[in-house]
Scaffold this motif. Sequence first.
Motif, PDB file in Angstrom:
ATOM      1  N   ASP A  50       0.832  -1.212   0.000  1.00  9.22           N
ATOM      2  CA  ASP A  50       0.000   0.000   0.000  1.00  9.22           C
ATOM      3  C   ASP A  50       0.862   1.256   0.000  1.00  9.22           C
ATOM      4  OD1 ASP A  50      -2.228  -1.569   0.012  1.00  9.22           O
ATOM      5  OD2 ASP A  50      -2.587  -1.421   2.177  1.00  9.22           O
ATOM      6  N   LEU A  51       1.920   1.236   0.813  1.00  6.71           N
ATOM      7  CA  LEU A  51       2.807   2.398   0.883  1.00  6.71           C
ATOM      8  C   LEU A  51       3.560   2.584  -0.429  1.00  6.71           C
ATOM      9  CD1 LEU A  51       3.987   4.675   2.552  1.00  6.71           C
ATOM     10  CD2 LEU A  51       5.673   3.068   3.472  1.00  6.71           C
ATOM     11  N   ARG A  52       3.985   1.490  -1.031  1.00 10.41           N
ATOM     12  CA  ARG A  52       4.688   1.594  -2.309  1.00 10.41           C
ATOM     13  C   ARG A  52       3.767   2.164  -3.389  1.00 10.41           C
ATOM     14  NH1 ARG A  52       9.586  -0.699  -2.776  1.00 10.41           N
ATOM     15  NH2 ARG A  52      10.334  -1.928  -1.014  1.00 10.41           N
ATOM     16  N   GLU A  53       2.520   1.742  -3.374  1.00 11.91           N
ATOM     17  CA  GLU A  53       1.562   2.264  -4.359  1.00 11.91           C
ATOM     18  C   GLU A  53       1.321   3.757  -4.137  1.00 11.91           C
ATOM     19  OE1 GLU A  53      -3.030   1.491  -5.885  1.00 11.91           O
ATOM     20  OE2 GLU A  53      -2.100   0.114  -4.468  1.00 11.91           O
ATOM     21  N   MET A  54       1.193   4.159  -2.867  1.00 13.00           N
ATOM     22  CA  MET A  54       0.939   5.562  -2.547  1.00 13.00           C
ATOM     23  C   MET A  54       2.113   6.454  -2.954  1.00 13.00           C
ATOM     24  SD  MET A  54       0.154   7.282   1.174  1.00 13.00           S
ATOM     25  CE  MET A  54      -1.505   6.652   1.283  1.00 13.00           C
ATOM     26  N   THR A  55       3.339   5.908  -2.858  1.00  9.77           N
ATOM     27  CA  THR A  55       4.534   6.718  -3.143  1.00  9.77           C
ATOM     28  C   THR A  55       5.137   6.401  -4.504  1.00  9.77           C
ATOM     29  OG1 THR A  55       5.873   5.077  -1.950  1.00  9.77           O
ATOM     30  CG2 THR A  55       5.100   6.975  -0.692  1.00  9.77           C
ATOM     31  N   SER A  56       4.343   5.809  -5.390  1.00  8.32           N
ATOM     32  CA  SER A  56       4.861   5.396  -6.700  1.00  8.32           C
ATOM     33  C   SER A  56       5.318   6.576  -7.553  1.00  8.32           C
ATOM     34  CB  SER A  56       3.799   4.595  -7.457  1.00  8.32           C
ATOM     35  OG  SER A  56       2.625   5.369  -7.642  1.00  8.32           O
ATOM     36  N   LYS A  71       0.844  14.453   4.838  1.00  9.36           N
ATOM     37  CA  LYS A  71       0.088  13.805   5.912  1.00  9.36           C
ATOM     38  C   LYS A  71      -0.325  12.396   5.519  1.00  9.36           C
ATOM     39  CE  LYS A  71      -2.045  17.851   8.138  1.00  9.36           C
ATOM     40  NZ  LYS A  71      -3.324  18.572   8.383  1.00  9.36           N
ATOM     41  N   SER A  72      -0.810  12.246   4.284  1.00 10.26           N
ATOM     42  CA  SER A  72      -1.276  10.942   3.820  1.00 10.26           C
ATOM     43  C   SER A  72      -0.150   9.919   3.819  1.00 10.26           C
ATOM     44  CB  SER A  72      -1.879  11.067   2.417  1.00 10.26           C
ATOM     45  OG  SER A  72      -2.987  11.927   2.418  1.00 10.26           O
ATOM     46  N   VAL A  73       1.022  10.336   3.316  1.00 14.43           N
ATOM     47  CA  VAL A  73       2.160   9.411   3.248  1.00 14.43           C
ATOM     48  C   VAL A  73       2.644   9.063   4.657  1.00 14.43           C
ATOM     49  CG1 VAL A  73       4.546   9.137   2.490  1.00 14.43           C
ATOM     50  CG2 VAL A  73       2.868  10.195   0.966  1.00 14.43           C
ATOM     51  N   GLU A  95       0.772   6.544   6.837  1.00 13.96           N
ATOM     52  CA  GLU A  95       0.943   5.130   6.517  1.00 13.96           C
ATOM     53  C   GLU A  95       2.229   4.567   7.117  1.00 13.96           C
ATOM     54  OE1 GLU A  95      -1.037   2.954   4.801  1.00 13.96           O
ATOM     55  OE2 GLU A  95      -2.558   4.521   4.909  1.00 13.96           O
ATOM     56  N   ILE A  96       3.102   5.446   7.614  1.00  8.75           N
ATOM     57  CA  ILE A  96       4.411   5.007   8.102  1.00  8.75           C
ATOM     58  C   ILE A  96       4.516   5.077   9.614  1.00  8.75           C
ATOM     59  CG2 ILE A  96       6.913   5.404   7.947  1.00  8.75           C
ATOM     60  CD1 ILE A  96       6.425   6.821   5.303  1.00  8.75           C
ATOM     61  N   ALA A 132      -1.551  -0.867  21.051  1.00  7.52           N
ATOM     62  CA  ALA A 132      -0.844  -2.118  20.778  1.00  7.52           C
ATOM     63  C   ALA A 132      -1.660  -2.995  19.840  1.00  7.52           C
ATOM     64  CB  ALA A 132      -0.579  -2.855  22.092  1.00  7.52           C
ATOM     65  N   LEU A 133      -2.955  -3.062  20.091  1.00  8.09           N
ATOM     66  CA  LEU A 133      -3.848  -3.858  19.248  1.00  8.09           C
ATOM     67  C   LEU A 133      -3.876  -3.316  17.821  1.00  8.09           C
ATOM     68  CD1 LEU A 133      -5.863  -6.211  19.297  1.00  8.09           C
ATOM     69  CD2 LEU A 133      -7.634  -4.589  19.969  1.00  8.09           C
ATOM     70  N   MET A 134      -3.946  -1.974  17.685  1.00  7.63           N
ATOM     71  CA  MET A 134      -3.977  -1.353  16.366  1.00  7.63           C
ATOM     72  C   MET A 134      -2.661  -1.575  15.622  1.00  7.63           C
ATOM     73  SD  MET A 134      -5.825   2.187  17.565  1.00  7.63           S
ATOM     74  CE  MET A 134      -5.783   3.055  16.000  1.00  7.63           C
ATOM     75  N   ALA A 135      -1.532  -1.464  16.360  1.00  5.45           N
ATOM     76  CA  ALA A 135      -0.227  -1.642  15.723  1.00  5.45           C
ATOM     77  C   ALA A 135      -0.068  -3.058  15.207  1.00  5.45           C
ATOM     78  CB  ALA A 135       0.882  -1.314  16.719  1.00  5.45           C
ATOM     79  N   GLU A 136      -0.539  -4.037  15.986  1.00  5.81           N
ATOM     80  CA  GLU A 136      -0.430  -5.440  15.570  1.00  5.81           C
ATOM     81  C   GLU A 136      -1.249  -5.709  14.315  1.00  5.81           C
ATOM     82  OE1 GLU A 136      -1.782  -7.491  18.988  1.00  5.81           O
ATOM     83  OE2 GLU A 136       0.012  -7.044  20.185  1.00  5.81           O
ATOM     84  N   LYS A 137      -2.460  -5.172  14.288  1.00  4.29           N
ATOM     85  CA  LYS A 137      -3.368  -5.448  13.168  1.00  4.29           C
ATOM     86  C   LYS A 137      -3.035  -4.622  11.931  1.00  4.29           C
ATOM     87  CE  LYS A 137      -6.217  -8.435  15.079  1.00  4.29           C
ATOM     88  NZ  LYS A 137      -6.489  -9.763  14.502  1.00  4.29           N
ATOM     89  N   ARG A 138      -2.565  -3.417  12.147  1.00  2.00           N
ATOM     90  CA  ARG A 138      -2.346  -2.504  11.017  1.00  2.00           C
ATOM     91  C   ARG A 138      -0.996  -2.707  10.359  1.00  2.00           C
ATOM     92  NH1 ARG A 138      -2.626   4.090  11.506  1.00  2.00           N
ATOM     93  NH2 ARG A 138      -2.580   4.581   9.293  1.00  2.00           N
ATOM     94  N   GLY A 139      -0.048  -3.267  11.115  1.00  2.00           N
ATOM     95  CA  GLY A 139       1.284  -3.445  10.559  1.00  2.00           C
ATOM     96  C   GLY A 139       1.990  -2.126  10.328  1.00  2.00           C
ATOM     97  N   LEU A 140       1.818  -1.175  11.279  1.00  2.04           N
ATOM     98  CA  LEU A 140       2.412   0.154  11.134  1.00  2.04           C
ATOM     99  C   LEU A 140       3.931   0.064  11.242  1.00  2.04           C
ATOM    100  CD1 LEU A 140       1.043   2.938  10.789  1.00  2.04           C
ATOM    101  CD2 LEU A 140       1.397   3.295  13.231  1.00  2.04           C
ATOM    102  N   GLN A 141       4.648   0.850  10.438  1.00  2.00           N
ATOM    103  CA  GLN A 141       6.114   0.835  10.438  1.00  2.00           C
ATOM    104  C   GLN A 141       6.682   1.284  11.783  1.00  2.00           C
ATOM    105  OE1 GLN A 141       8.574   0.659   7.661  1.00  2.00           O
ATOM    106  NE2 GLN A 141       7.030  -0.485   6.548  1.00  2.00           N
TER     107      GLN A 141
END
Length: 553
Positions: A76-82, A117-119, A122-123, A442-451
């Motif tokens: 998703d991040l790669r697509e956003m920053t393509s 902000k959008s980019v 995601e990170i 912690a729950l959000m970080a686990e599920k979202r896979g935030l950098q």
Amino acid sequence: MLKRLFISDYALIEKLDIDFSEGFNVITGETGAGKSIIMGALSLVMGGRGDASAVRKGAKKCVVEAEFSIGEEDDDLREMTSDFDVEDMVILRREMTAQGKSRAFVNDTPVSLQVMKSVSSEIIDIHSQHQNLLIERKDFQLNVIDIVAGNEKELAEYQKIYKQYIETGKRLDLLKAEIEASEREREYDEFQFKQLEEAKLVEGEQESLEEEQSRLEHAEEIKGELCAASNLMCEEASGILTQLKECVQRLRKAGKYVDSFNGLADDINERYMDIREMASDVERQMNDIVTDDVRKSQVDERLSELYTLEQKHKVKDCGELIALQHELEQKIKSINIRDEELQWLSVEYGKCKKVLEEKANILSGRRKQVIGEIGEKMVGRLVYLGIPNAKVEIIISEGDYGVYGADEVEIRFAANKNATPQNIGKIASGGEMARVMLTLKALMAEKRGLQTIIFDEIDTGVSGEMAGRMGEVMQQVALSSQVIAITHLPQIAAQGDTHYKVYKEDQAESTVTNIRRLATAEREYEIAEMLSGKNPSETAILAAKELLNGKRG
């Protein structure tokens, strides 16, 4: 993850260039050393607000640059920053001049703050103690549920149709208002148009009738003048034709001797023929002039009708009346077209609402499937964090359509035995709120896979053994995301994989903020100072070593 942070001429920071590590990073420092300044600088590259006051005194501009590495799985991040020439690194840079002008860049490409902000969202996620109040907001609570439920696609589909639904509704309301306003004029416009249409207006008619009216009104006088003119041309003794005819005859006689007079006679003869034709025309028109009272009455009546219409509509002639008739016709047609558009828009609005209902129901169903799981995981962590009788209830009820669906959500919480769970924002203490927010993050970080996730003094109101356990939870989060924790608690600082210290330095003419990575011995001393204050005793240093050696993995 955040690999490097570079800051120059921001607030009290002259120049700072620091590398961060994977896993659990902790940042400590005395109150006022500048930990909040570093977070303020980092917020700039997340698209936060900034002004000229951010620039260090005497500097022309400040620069904040953050480098983030991207994993192969971050599609998703790669697509956003393509569009930003990204391979394995995203570099966010923000510049602020002493005049208050701001520029933002992603991999050296100028972008708007909204794109930045959008980019960055995601990170990285920054959570400060002040954001504990977020838990009272319905959109935050729904966001937690959607992240756990993996509703990113479903929410995007809902929000797309919601935007269309809102825009169609606005167009519909505006058109209804326009039609309602024009309805008040429509009946009068139709009456005026019908009156003009029934008048059967003809271009040039008025001028023709006014000439005819003048002829009918002065028929005798006109006939007398035409008769006199006819006599002047045709009178047998002295009329123009008689004299011209005689003139031609005399020139013919002279032409017997001089040939050129015959040519002159021919010219005069042509004029004679023309005038004779004119005389016939005058006689014809004289015979046409008659007194016709019936026709005069008709002409007067028609002109009166035209004059009345012109006076009523404040125009100067029949041509302008015809133009007004066309204008009214178009106006009535446009109202009728708006009626058709209203019918079409109403149908479209109904279609949007139906699809919106379907998408909202899908969202609601997926949310209800995970609220039990969220409650259980929250209770499990809260018990571990020292709230043994924690109870969590998540209630989802139907509400009005909004940007996040049609669900109303309420997270209810109770900390004590036999207590009934109530709205979490109203009953949780500061320490309880900090622990609840940590479990949610912690729950959000686990599920979202935030950098990267940053906890900025989230441990406020917590101490002792529970502080150590909060550190363990952060360390668990660090197994899947980079964690940076700004803390004032030694129990949390000791849990970190890497330790940084923020400090102030006095220079010749100013005081600056800096940061450095601590070696093992420096960590022991820093944690000892956190335990007992400046110039820690040997006992405090031993306690610090014990905390570090007993760090739970």
